[in-house]
Design an enzyme around this catalytic site. Structure first.
Site, PDB file in Angstrom:
ATOM      1  N   ARG A 203      37.573  41.543  48.856  1.00  0.00           N
ATOM      2  CA  ARG A 203      38.223  41.764  47.563  1.00  0.00           C
ATOM      3  C   ARG A 203      39.502  42.558  47.798  1.00  0.00           C
ATOM      4  NH1 ARG A 203      36.733  38.071  44.019  1.00  0.00           N
ATOM      5  NH2 ARG A 203      34.525  38.142  43.477  1.00  0.00           N
TER       6      ARG A 203
ATOM      7  N   ALA B 203      29.537  34.348  41.053  1.00  0.00           N
ATOM      8  CA  ALA B 203      30.254  34.542  39.793  1.00  0.00           C
ATOM      9  C   ALA B 203      31.559  33.767  39.828  1.00  0.00           C
ATOM     10  CB  ALA B 203      30.530  36.034  39.574  1.00  0.00           C
TER      11      ALA B 203
ATOM     12  N   GLU C 202      39.865  26.528  47.381  1.00  0.00           N
ATOM     13  CA  GLU C 202      40.662  26.561  48.611  1.00  0.00           C
ATOM     14  C   GLU C 202      41.062  27.962  49.047  1.00  0.00           C
ATOM     15  OE1 GLU C 202      45.183  25.722  47.056  1.00  0.00           O
ATOM     16  OE2 GLU C 202      43.961  24.000  47.614  1.00  0.00           O
TER      17      GLU C 202
ATOM     18  N   GLU D 286      29.667  27.292  39.461  1.00  0.00           N
ATOM     19  CA  GLU D 286      29.897  28.414  40.374  1.00  0.00           C
ATOM     20  C   GLU D 286      28.702  28.636  41.298  1.00  0.00           C
ATOM     21  OE1 GLU D 286      32.563  30.110  41.121  1.00  0.00           O
ATOM     22  OE2 GLU D 286      33.841  29.251  39.572  1.00  0.00           O
TER      23      GLU D 286
ATOM     24  N   ARG E 264      49.380  50.610  23.985  1.00  0.00           N
ATOM     25  CA  ARG E 264      48.193  50.140  24.702  1.00  0.00           C
ATOM     26  C   ARG E 264      48.615  49.036  25.670  1.00  0.00           C
ATOM     27  NH1 ARG E 264      46.331  54.315  23.113  1.00  0.00           N
ATOM     28  NH2 ARG E 264      44.807  54.535  21.441  1.00  0.00           N
TER      29      ARG E 264
ATOM     30  N   PRO F  22      36.435  47.610  28.769  1.00  0.00           N
ATOM     31  CA  PRO F  22      36.965  47.474  27.410  1.00  0.00           C
ATOM     32  C   PRO F  22      38.096  48.435  27.052  1.00  0.00           C
ATOM     33  CG  PRO F  22      34.789  48.467  27.375  1.00  0.00           C
ATOM     34  CD  PRO F  22      35.044  48.037  28.779  1.00  0.00           C
TER      35      PRO F  22
END
Length: 183
Positions: free
Chosen positions: A64, A76, A140, A92, A37, A114
């Site tokens: 992203r 978030a 930053e 945040e 795993r 998960p």
């Protein structure tokens, strides 16, 4: 031990970064055979549903790198070591949006992936949301554009795949459900 549990036989840390750790684990399966795993350890995160008095959701546009695209998301951020989720959420919200609130209500916590990661996101909703008088300070290496969108605009952003992450889609659906129920 539950009949579905996997027993860890050996665990090796392969990588330790600024945010995550990667482990390779040998496990014994419920049928007695063994397997490997790959597990990512993450400190956890918070996400905030912030609705203005004008009934708009506060969101941010952010590039992203993992997706190689700009996404629209709810505010978030990751938990700092030893920090309570409520403290992280307040920080945040202020850092990313320049908003504060009278109260943050915990809604739900959920695992993001998960099958290979232990990241747990704690989702909050604001009460008494207001623009902060102090200037907000992003990290930053963080560059965001603030948005305030109606429910209809948020649903369109999902359709266009500008909103494409689970926490934000969940937040919009939660807002839609509350609106439909008149709450």
């Amino acid at each position: 031990m539950d009949q579905l549990e996997e027993k860890t036989l050996h665990s090796e840390k392969l990588f330790e970064g600024r945010i995550i750790e990667l482990y390779l684990e040998d496990v014994e399966l419920p049928n007695g055979k063994t397997s490997k795993r790959e597990i990512i350890k993450h400190p956890g995160a918070v996400a905030i549903i912030a609705i203005t008095d004008e009934n708009k959701m506060v969101m941010v546009r952010q590039y992203r790198k993992a997706m190689e695209k700009i996404l629209v998301e709810i505010p978030a951020g990751k938990l700092e070591k030893g920090e309570k989720a409520m403290v992280t959420a307040k920080r945040e919200l202020q850092e990313e949006t320049g908003y504060t609130c009278d109260e943050l209500e915990p809604l739900i916590s959920f695992y993001t992936s998960p099958g290979f990661a232990d990241e747990l996101v704690h989702l909050f909703i604001t009460k008494g949301l207001r623009k902060d008088t102090e200037e907000h300070q992003l990290d930053e290496d963080e560059f965001v554009e603030l948005l305030e969108v109606t429910l209809e605009e948020a649903l369109e952003l999902i359709e266009k795949k500008d909103i494409y992450d689970a926490k934000t889609a969940y937040a919009v659906q939660y807002w839609q459900m509350k609106t439909l129920l008149g709450k």
